[in-house]
Scaffold this motif. Structure first.
Motif, PDB file in Angstrom:
ATOM      1  N   MET A 193     160.828 106.311  24.180  1.00 11.60           N
ATOM      2  CA  MET A 193     159.865 105.568  24.983  1.00 11.60           C
ATOM      3  C   MET A 193     160.291 105.389  26.433  1.00 11.60           C
ATOM      4  O   MET A 193     159.569 105.767  27.348  1.00 11.60           O
ATOM      5  CB  MET A 193     159.606 104.200  24.345  1.00 11.60           C
ATOM      6  CG  MET A 193     158.609 103.346  25.096  1.00 11.60           C
ATOM      7  SD  MET A 193     157.011 104.159  25.401  1.00 11.60           S
ATOM      8  CE  MET A 193     156.400 104.302  23.715  1.00 11.60           C
ATOM      9  N   GLY A 194     161.458 104.782  26.693  1.00 12.15           N
ATOM     10  CA  GLY A 194     161.851 104.529  28.072  1.00 12.15           C
ATOM     11  C   GLY A 194     162.978 103.537  28.165  1.00 12.15           C
ATOM     12  O   GLY A 194     163.736 103.335  27.217  1.00 12.15           O
ATOM     13  N   VAL A 195     163.083 102.884  29.320  1.00 13.34           N
ATOM     14  CA  VAL A 195     164.170 101.943  29.599  1.00 13.34           C
ATOM     15  C   VAL A 195     163.569 100.549  29.793  1.00 13.34           C
ATOM     16  O   VAL A 195     162.593 100.381  30.530  1.00 13.34           O
ATOM     17  CB  VAL A 195     164.965 102.359  30.845  1.00 13.34           C
ATOM     18  CG1 VAL A 195     166.065 101.345  31.151  1.00 13.34           C
ATOM     19  CG2 VAL A 195     165.557 103.751  30.655  1.00 13.34           C
ATOM     20  N   TRP A 196     164.211  99.564  29.142  1.00 12.10           N
ATOM     21  CA  TRP A 196     163.781  98.179  29.205  1.00 12.10           C
ATOM     22  C   TRP A 196     164.902  97.327  29.796  1.00 12.10           C
ATOM     23  O   TRP A 196     166.077  97.640  29.612  1.00 12.10           O
ATOM     24  CB  TRP A 196     163.431  97.645  27.821  1.00 12.10           C
ATOM     25  CG  TRP A 196     162.421  98.458  27.081  1.00 12.10           C
ATOM     26  CD1 TRP A 196     162.664  99.499  26.229  1.00 12.10           C
ATOM     27  CD2 TRP A 196     161.002  98.309  27.126  1.00 12.10           C
ATOM     28  NE1 TRP A 196     161.498 100.009  25.738  1.00 12.10           N
ATOM     29  CE2 TRP A 196     160.451  99.294  26.265  1.00 12.10           C
ATOM     30  CE3 TRP A 196     160.143  97.441  27.790  1.00 12.10           C
ATOM     31  CZ2 TRP A 196     159.075  99.435  26.065  1.00 12.10           C
ATOM     32  CZ3 TRP A 196     158.767  97.570  27.599  1.00 12.10           C
ATOM     33  CH2 TRP A 196     158.247  98.556  26.740  1.00 12.10           C
ATOM     34  N   ALA A 197     164.515  96.252  30.452  1.00 12.09           N
ATOM     35  CA  ALA A 197     165.489  95.299  30.990  1.00 12.09           C
ATOM     36  C   ALA A 197     165.278  93.942  30.331  1.00 12.09           C
ATOM     37  O   ALA A 197     164.141  93.463  30.229  1.00 12.09           O
ATOM     38  CB  ALA A 197     165.340  95.166  32.508  1.00 12.09           C
ATOM     39  N   ARG A 214     158.258 106.981  29.309  1.00  6.64           N
ATOM     40  CA  ARG A 214     158.057 108.424  29.150  1.00  6.64           C
ATOM     41  C   ARG A 214     156.660 108.815  29.614  1.00  6.64           C
ATOM     42  O   ARG A 214     155.752 107.977  29.710  1.00  6.64           O
ATOM     43  CB  ARG A 214     158.261 108.831  27.699  1.00  6.64           C
ATOM     44  CG  ARG A 214     157.210 108.298  26.734  1.00  6.64           C
ATOM     45  CD  ARG A 214     157.422 108.882  25.345  1.00  6.64           C
ATOM     46  NE  ARG A 214     156.524 108.310  24.360  1.00  6.64           N
ATOM     47  CZ  ARG A 214     155.293 108.746  24.113  1.00  6.64           C
ATOM     48  NH1 ARG A 214     154.800 109.763  24.831  1.00  6.64           N
ATOM     49  NH2 ARG A 214     154.544 108.180  23.187  1.00  6.64           N
ATOM     50  N   LYS A 215     156.505 110.083  29.888  1.00  6.65           N
ATOM     51  CA  LYS A 215     155.190 110.611  30.235  1.00  6.65           C
ATOM     52  C   LYS A 215     154.281 110.529  29.016  1.00  6.65           C
ATOM     53  O   LYS A 215     154.762 110.674  27.889  1.00  6.65           O
ATOM     54  CB  LYS A 215     155.319 112.066  30.702  1.00  6.65           C
ATOM     55  CG  LYS A 215     156.091 112.237  31.999  1.00  6.65           C
ATOM     56  CD  LYS A 215     156.199 113.718  32.364  1.00  6.65           C
ATOM     57  CE  LYS A 215     156.938 113.885  33.691  1.00  6.65           C
ATOM     58  NZ  LYS A 215     157.083 115.324  34.066  1.00  6.65           N
ATOM     59  N   PRO A 216     152.999 110.249  29.142  1.00  4.27           N
ATOM     60  CA  PRO A 216     152.225 110.126  30.384  1.00  4.27           C
ATOM     61  C   PRO A 216     152.194 108.711  30.957  1.00  4.27           C
ATOM     62  O   PRO A 216     151.484 108.444  31.915  1.00  4.27           O
ATOM     63  CB  PRO A 216     150.823 110.528  29.917  1.00  4.27           C
ATOM     64  CG  PRO A 216     150.750 109.999  28.521  1.00  4.27           C
ATOM     65  CD  PRO A 216     152.124 110.200  27.955  1.00  4.27           C
ATOM     66  N   ASP A 221     160.536 112.462  31.137  1.00  5.26           N
ATOM     67  CA  ASP A 221     160.108 113.568  30.287  1.00  5.26           C
ATOM     68  C   ASP A 221     160.857 113.480  28.947  1.00  5.26           C
ATOM     69  O   ASP A 221     162.081 113.605  28.899  1.00  5.26           O
ATOM     70  CB  ASP A 221     160.410 114.901  30.974  1.00  5.26           C
ATOM     71  CG  ASP A 221     159.691 116.070  30.303  1.00  5.26           C
ATOM     72  OD1 ASP A 221     158.955 115.813  29.328  1.00  5.26           O
ATOM     73  OD2 ASP A 221     159.872 117.223  30.740  1.00  5.26           O
ATOM     74  N   GLY A 222     160.118 113.218  27.880  1.00  4.14           N
ATOM     75  CA  GLY A 222     160.755 113.160  26.566  1.00  4.14           C
ATOM     76  C   GLY A 222     161.423 111.848  26.250  1.00  4.14           C
ATOM     77  O   GLY A 222     162.196 111.754  25.294  1.00  4.14           O
ATOM     78  N   GLY A 223     161.185 110.805  27.038  1.00  9.33           N
ATOM     79  CA  GLY A 223     161.818 109.517  26.783  1.00  9.33           C
ATOM     80  C   GLY A 223     163.015 109.288  27.677  1.00  9.33           C
ATOM     81  O   GLY A 223     163.103 109.834  28.775  1.00  9.33           O
ATOM     82  N   ALA A 224     163.978 108.474  27.199  1.00  7.98           N
ATOM     83  CA  ALA A 224     165.126 108.076  28.024  1.00  7.98           C
ATOM     84  C   ALA A 224     166.431 108.422  27.336  1.00  7.98           C
ATOM     85  O   ALA A 224     166.549 108.353  26.113  1.00  7.98           O
ATOM     86  CB  ALA A 224     165.072 106.577  28.307  1.00  7.98           C
ATOM     87  N   LEU A 244     167.503 113.671  36.455  1.00 11.54           N
ATOM     88  CA  LEU A 244     168.212 112.433  36.736  1.00 11.54           C
ATOM     89  C   LEU A 244     167.304 111.556  37.592  1.00 11.54           C
ATOM     90  O   LEU A 244     166.846 111.967  38.655  1.00 11.54           O
ATOM     91  CB  LEU A 244     169.517 112.717  37.474  1.00 11.54           C
ATOM     92  CG  LEU A 244     170.317 111.506  37.942  1.00 11.54           C
ATOM     93  CD1 LEU A 244     170.819 110.689  36.760  1.00 11.54           C
ATOM     94  CD2 LEU A 244     171.487 111.956  38.824  1.00 11.54           C
ATOM     95  N   HIS A 245     167.050 110.324  37.116  1.00 14.18           N
ATOM     96  CA  HIS A 245     166.169 109.393  37.808  1.00 14.18           C
ATOM     97  C   HIS A 245     166.977 108.203  38.301  1.00 14.18           C
ATOM     98  O   HIS A 245     167.849 107.691  37.590  1.00 14.18           O
ATOM     99  CB  HIS A 245     165.072 108.891  36.865  1.00 14.18           C
ATOM    100  CG  HIS A 245     164.185 109.967  36.338  1.00 14.18           C
ATOM    101  ND1 HIS A 245     162.953 110.247  36.874  1.00 14.18           N
ATOM    102  CD2 HIS A 245     164.360 110.844  35.315  1.00 14.18           C
ATOM    103  CE1 HIS A 245     162.386 111.227  36.204  1.00 14.18           C
ATOM    104  NE2 HIS A 245     163.229 111.617  35.251  1.00 14.18           N
TER     105      HIS A 245
END
Length: 627
Positions: A193-197, A214-216, A221-224, A244-245
């Protein structure tokens, strides 16, 4: 992997972060790809050490190298999830033993070059996928453990002691986490899914923010994948380890810099990141590579506030949730027999001794605030009274307290208010006792309490109103003043004499020192001291702190403090406090200069129902350098 310790400027400006500390702003310069020594290439995880050395985790175990590449020490173990904290040449490292998943802490001095095993943590009760360290404002070291299914725990360590602070519910499939100590922020990478704080501080309910998705839904791309903390931000590899973000946190928002393409060629979820001076280190199929950065983020820090350890705590409420609200202190002829009265908004009135043991429970309904006055001359007798607001029927309840500290219901008086809330007692110099009662709509009522025979009475003296919702109040008997808290605006004062009312005067507005909601109020004045002395203590609920200011004009602020851990005693700190009370009476031992009783909104160490904490006034006076 190396995480920035943002708690101290000296740590930020150590050799580890030298390139980031130019007037507090990060400025990166190009770094050659051969900056990573060859002996680290087999490492699955690594951390750069002060002086140029390295700590690596590979198939041989945890290994310590000096700047010349000489191996100084090792711990043979199959392990994963390395994280470190550095203070000068002192280093703390924690990793997970792969087979048992037991967290193993290790300490060492870079100059000595010797790894020292510390007492391990217990074997987790769930399968751990991610772990990371956190060093709090008390300089206590915490460890977060996160399971594949979202189970999570926060532990704290001191010496050989390992204590569970709280349980958390975090995203499933989290393979990476890191903590920004200065911002007190836990960053969690949910692979799909992604990054949470999250708030790393255990006190309070906490909050969650989206860093990147993640996209969209976002840019990943593809999660974290792997994380590394930057000053005022975070570096993230996407799930495919192709980009790298860099994300900066400013003014409460996360903003992204343009992504950089990388070629790590690793399986999804196997990426690793580490920070090395002015570059990020990325682990790919062919080992580690250095990636120079351009970064202008500023490290985040929390305002410096004195932290005081509590001396004791009461037994927890018999009801879960938001139950405990307001305490009051009753003094005995024998100081050791003093009692603490505390309201339970779901049950009634509780009574505790100085050790925190419950001695009484009066199940009289939903009480909110309570206050005590003693040696009151009423009806030809001297009595000790407690008065509380009762939210079931919007009444004012009276209780007598006998010489042994036993509390008994003595009367109940309707107020006509629609949403009764806070209250406080006033003992005028002319004698008797009066009660200020307030409503959520801002209405205040002032009653005179009388006694004829064995029957109490309550006579309304006056009413007045503030603009918005109040709750906490305290009367300064010596000066005939009332201090009241308007929750979103600040602390006001007015005359406590119903026959000589005056206009409300602002004492301390919500702002630099005070964060809404304004809650409990109490006055500390030493025995026999002049009326123009003393301190007003205010619960600043919004930031879980307590403000101490002079109790007379011009109401100079003397300082702020928070209540933190007392680990040897197994007591957590306080947060989101509703009510508090203070006495200057010598209660013996740590309380020779008096004590402060504080409601705790979230019981930790471990989780449990709310309770009250006891704080020695001498600790407050010392921390704030009070007279």
């Amino acid at each position: 992997m190396m995480i920035l310790n943002n708690m101290k400027k000296t740590v930020l400006c150590s050799a580890l972060l030298a390139a980031f500390c130019i007037s507090g702003t990060a400025q990166a310069a190009p770094v050659a790809s051969n900056a990573i020594p060859s002996f680290t290439q087999e490492a699955e995880e690594l951390a750069r050490l002060p002086g140029g050395g390295w700590l690596t985790l590979d198939k041989h175990g945890l290994r310590l190298f000096n700047a010349a590449g000489q191996e100084q020490d090792r711990i043979a173990v199959r392990a994963k999830q390395l994280d470190t904290r550095i203070d000068g040449s002192k280093v703390l490292a924690v990793f997970l033993e792969a087979d048992t998943q037991r967290p193993l802490p290790v300490s060492f001095d870079v100059q000595a070059g010797k790894l020292v095993k510390l007492a391990p943590f217990p074997v987790p009760a769930f399968s751990v996928e991610a772990s990371c360290l956190y060093r709090d404002a008390q300089q206590l070291d915490h460890l977060f453990l996160i399971g594949k299914d979202g189970q999570a725990e926060q532990w704290v360590m001191q010496g050989e002691q390992r204590s569970l602070v709280r349980k958390l519910a975090l995203p499933p499939h989290a393979k990476h986490c890191r903590v920004d100590d200065g911002a007190q922020r836990l960053l969690v990478s949910e692979s799909n899914m992604g990054v949470w704080a999250y708030d790393a501080e255990s006190e309070g309910m906490g909050k969650r923010e989206v860093v990147a998705l993640r996209k969209p839904y976002g840019l990943l791309d593809g999660g974290a994948g792997a994380l590394a903390v930057l000053p005022g931000g975070v570096a993230v590899l996407d799930g495919k380890a192709d980009k790298l973000h860099l994300f900066a946190h400013q003014d409460g928002r996360w903003t992204a810099q343009p992504a950089q393409t990388v070629a790590l060629n690793v399986r999804k979820g196997d990426s690793q990141l580490a920070l090395d001076k002015d570059a990020l280190l990325l682990r790919g199929k062919n080992g580690w590579q250095a990636r120079p950065m351009k970064w202008s983020g500023k490290a985040e820090t929390q305002a410096t506030v004195a932290i005081i350890a509590p001396q004791a705590q009461t037994e927890p409420m018999a009801r879960q949730g938001d139950a405990a609200d307001d305490p009051a202190i009753w003094l005995s002829r024998n100081p050791a027999d003093a009692r603490i009265l505390g309201t339970n908004k779901k049950q009634g009135l509780l009574v505790y001794d100085l050790q925190g043991k419950q001695t009484q429970l009066l199940e009289v309904g939903r009480l909110n605030n309570v206050d005590v006055r003693q040696n009151i001359q009423l009806g030809g007798n001297k009595v000790d009274l407690a008065v509380a607001t009762q939210r079931d029927d919007n009444s004012m309840m009276l209780f007598t307290i006998n010489a042994g500290g036993e509390v008994a219901e003595a009367g109940r008086f309707p107020t006509g208010l629609k949403s009764i809330y806070g209250m406080c007692l006033y003992q005028p110099a002319s004698g008797g006792v009066q009660a200020f009662i307030n409503d959520k709509d801002g209405t205040f009522q002032q009653y005179s309490i009388g006694l004829e025979g064995n029957k109490f009475s309550a006579t309304l003296l006056r009413s007045f109103k503030v603009a918005t919702q109040p709750e906490g109040c305290v009367a300064d008997d010596a000066n005939g003043r009332l201090f009241l808290g308007e929750e979103t605006r600040g602390v006001w004062t007015t005359s406590a004499d119903a026959a000589r009312p005056d206009a409300l005067t602002m004492v301390l507005p919500v702002g630099a020192h005070l964060t809404a909601d304004v809650e409990g109020l109490a006055i500390y004045r030493q025995p026999g001291a002049k009326p123009d002395t003393g301190y007003l203590i205010v619960s600043s609920q919004g930031d879980s702190s307590y403000v101490v200011l002079d109790a007379q004009a011009p109401y100079k602020v003397r300082g702020r403090f928070k209540v933190g851990f007392n680990l040897p005693a197994g007591i957590d700190g306080t947060s989101e406090t509703d009510g508090l009370d203070v006495t200057s009476a010598n209660l013996g031992g740590a309380y020779a200069q008096g004590m402060l009783v504080i409601q705790d909104g979230y019981k930790r160490l471990p989780d449990g129902p709310q309770n009250f904490k006891y704080v020695a006034w001498s600790d407050v006076a010392k921390a704030l350098k009070l007279d």
